[in-house]
Design an enzyme around this catalytic site. Sequence first.
Site, PDB file in Angstrom:
ATOM      1  N   SER A  48       0.847  -1.202   0.000  1.00  0.00           N
ATOM      2  CA  SER A  48       0.000   0.000   0.000  1.00  0.00           C
ATOM      3  C   SER A  48       0.881   1.251   0.000  1.00  0.00           C
ATOM      4  CB  SER A  48      -0.892   0.013   1.247  1.00  0.00           C
ATOM      5  OG  SER A  48      -0.099   0.283   2.395  1.00  0.00           O
ATOM      6  N   ASP A  81      -1.154  -1.551  -3.998  1.00  0.00           N
ATOM      7  CA  ASP A  81      -2.533  -1.611  -3.505  1.00  0.00           C
ATOM      8  C   ASP A  81      -3.093  -0.188  -3.357  1.00  0.00           C
ATOM      9  OD1 ASP A  81      -4.799  -2.895  -2.451  1.00  0.00           O
ATOM     10  OD2 ASP A  81      -4.054  -2.739  -0.386  1.00  0.00           O
ATOM     11  N   HIS A  82      -4.275   0.051  -3.860  1.00  0.00           N
ATOM     12  CA  HIS A  82      -4.965   1.350  -3.722  1.00  0.00           C
ATOM     13  C   HIS A  82      -4.085   2.543  -4.107  1.00  0.00           C
ATOM     14  CE1 HIS A  82      -8.634  -0.201  -1.926  1.00  0.00           C
ATOM     15  NE2 HIS A  82      -7.883  -0.990  -1.192  1.00  0.00           N
ATOM     16  N   HIS A 179     -13.188  -2.609   4.293  1.00  0.00           N
ATOM     17  CA  HIS A 179     -11.858  -2.736   4.886  1.00  0.00           C
ATOM     18  C   HIS A 179     -11.930  -2.735   6.419  1.00  0.00           C
ATOM     19  CE1 HIS A 179     -10.723  -1.086   0.844  1.00  0.00           C
ATOM     20  NE2 HIS A 179      -9.888  -2.095   0.953  1.00  0.00           N
ATOM     21  N   HIS A 210     -11.791  -6.842  -2.429  1.00  0.00           N
ATOM     22  CA  HIS A 210     -11.062  -6.183  -1.339  1.00  0.00           C
ATOM     23  C   HIS A 210     -11.791  -6.475  -0.026  1.00  0.00           C
ATOM     24  CE1 HIS A 210      -8.150  -3.402  -3.374  1.00  0.00           C
ATOM     25  NE2 HIS A 210      -8.750  -3.998  -4.384  1.00  0.00           N
ATOM     26  N   ASN A 253      -8.143  -9.928  -1.299  1.00  0.00           N
ATOM     27  CA  ASN A 253      -7.207  -9.087  -0.534  1.00  0.00           C
ATOM     28  C   ASN A 253      -7.332  -9.309   0.978  1.00  0.00           C
ATOM     29  OD1 ASN A 253      -6.700  -7.980  -3.026  1.00  0.00           O
ATOM     30  ND2 ASN A 253      -6.962  -5.869  -2.365  1.00  0.00           N
ATOM     31  N   ASP A 255      -5.494  -8.109   4.585  1.00  0.00           N
ATOM     32  CA  ASP A 255      -4.543  -7.324   5.372  1.00  0.00           C
ATOM     33  C   ASP A 255      -4.861  -7.451   6.862  1.00  0.00           C
ATOM     34  OD1 ASP A 255      -2.737  -5.572   6.405  1.00  0.00           O
ATOM     35  OD2 ASP A 255      -3.569  -3.777   5.490  1.00  0.00           O
TER      36      ASP A 255
HETATM   37  P1  13P Z   1      -9.038  -6.311   4.908  1.00  0.00           P
HETATM   38  O1  13P Z   1      -9.068  -5.059   5.719  1.00  0.00           O
HETATM   39  O2  13P Z   1     -10.336  -7.024   4.950  1.00  0.00           O
HETATM   40  O3  13P Z   1      -7.914  -7.206   5.237  1.00  0.00           O
HETATM   41  O4  13P Z   1      -8.853  -5.857   3.364  1.00  0.00           O
HETATM   42  C1  13P Z   1      -7.592  -5.598   2.821  1.00  0.00           C
HETATM   43  C2  13P Z   1      -7.647  -4.963   1.495  1.00  0.00           C
HETATM   44  O5  13P Z   1      -8.661  -4.891   0.836  1.00  0.00           O
HETATM   45  C3  13P Z   1      -6.397  -4.431   0.978  1.00  0.00           C
HETATM   46  O6  13P Z   1      -6.560  -3.751  -0.221  1.00  0.00           O
HETATM   47  O1  G3H Z   2      -6.961  -1.750   1.828  1.00  0.00           O
HETATM   48  C1  G3H Z   2      -5.969  -1.286   2.391  1.00  0.00           C
HETATM   49  C2  G3H Z   2      -5.037  -2.093   3.164  1.00  0.00           C
HETATM   50  O2  G3H Z   2      -5.639  -2.630   4.280  1.00  0.00           O
HETATM   51  C3  G3H Z   2      -3.785  -1.318   3.430  1.00  0.00           C
HETATM   52  O3  G3H Z   2      -3.865  -0.569   4.588  1.00  0.00           O
HETATM   53  O4  G3H Z   2      -3.137   1.675   3.793  1.00  0.00           O
HETATM   54  O5  G3H Z   2      -3.045   1.057   6.235  1.00  0.00           O
HETATM   55  O6  G3H Z   2      -1.432   0.035   4.613  1.00  0.00           O
HETATM   56  P1  G3H Z   2      -2.797   0.623   4.839  1.00  0.00           P
HETATM   57 ZN    ZN Z   3      -8.469  -2.767  -0.406  1.00  0.00          ZN
END
Ligand code: 13P
Ligand code: G3H
Ligand code: ZN
Length: 316
Positions: A48, A81-82, A179, A210, A253, A255
């Site tokens: 990310s 990511d994102h 998320h 996601h 996904n 995290d």
């Molecule tokens: P979670 O918060 O459900 O683990 O999702 C992670 C995610 O979508 C990262 O892009």
């Molecule tokens: O979808 C996002 C991920 O959970 C990444 O989280 O931006 O805090 O690294 P972060």
């Molecule tokens: Zn995400």
Amino acid sequence: MIVTTKKLFEHAYGKYAIGAYNINNAEQIIGLFRGNLDSKAPFIVQISKGAREYTSKIMLEGLIRSADQMFPEAIFAVHLDHGDEETCYDCINSGFYSSVMIDASALSFEDNIAVTKRVVDAAHAKGIVVEAELGKLGGVEEHVSVNDADAKLTDPDSVKEFVDRTHVDSLAVAIGTSHGAFKFSGTQSLHFDVLAEIQKRVPGFPLVLHGSSSVPQEEIDRINAAGGNIKGAKGVDPSQFKRAAQLGVTKINIDTDGRLVWMRVHREYFRDHPENFDFRPIGKIFMAEYAKFIADKNEKLGSAGQLDSVREFLSK
Ligand code: 13P
Ligand code: G3H
Ligand code: ZN
């Protein structure tokens, strides 16, 4: 070996989903590679914008390149990511990432198309593939916060036009996930009806979910028993992953679940070893537990056991 997500999706489509795991540091990266090799799975290392700022993008790239040398059997994609537009270009030009996500889902349909198309043109010119997002997930990430009232499921009727006009390689869709650790209240669940409609509009096209952590109750209970205070957390039922894969989802996904492993290991260790001030014993436990978590997740995604078949597919 670093490959594009596109190649991994060609092998997976309709059969299983590939785990896309967010990483931030060396311990996570080692646990990630071990867990995927233990379960013989292809995978996606997901970085990310926040992770690139935390340990620095240079450090993360070095760690992943080192892991690639330490674990030469591994087959994986390196994915932003994102990303916003600027970060996508930085990754495309780095020569390291095989895949980027442009997240312009907060913009209007037309603006989302325009931004995504610009990123796709720049990425494809360098052999890099692109994921975009249509619809809006709820929940909180470091750089984006969407409250439940603003979250919006993907409209199946808009998907084909979006894909045709942008030439994007995969699409993140909103079907009820969000998320973070607080995804559902009561009996809410995923909208498989919406997913099935999307697949009908773009058959064979790789979709992404996601916000797919499962937030296991047992993990929450252990964290709370060791001094944590996480209440009302709820995630995606992992028995739904294979159904999602059959409906065209090739990337899932994760995290938050990895963060919970970190939290549980550290809280329990500090509770049980108040005298210790060496970070290596706990780091070793974390790497082993994270590897176990990854291997277990891959079983649920159906990616476990696919590595040799993927290798053969790539060599053709
Ligand atoms: P979670 O918060 O459900 O683990 O999702 C992670 C995610 O979508 C990262 O892009
Ligand atoms: O979808 C996002 C991920 O959970 C990444 O989280 O931006 O805090 O690294 P972060
Ligand atoms: Zn995400």
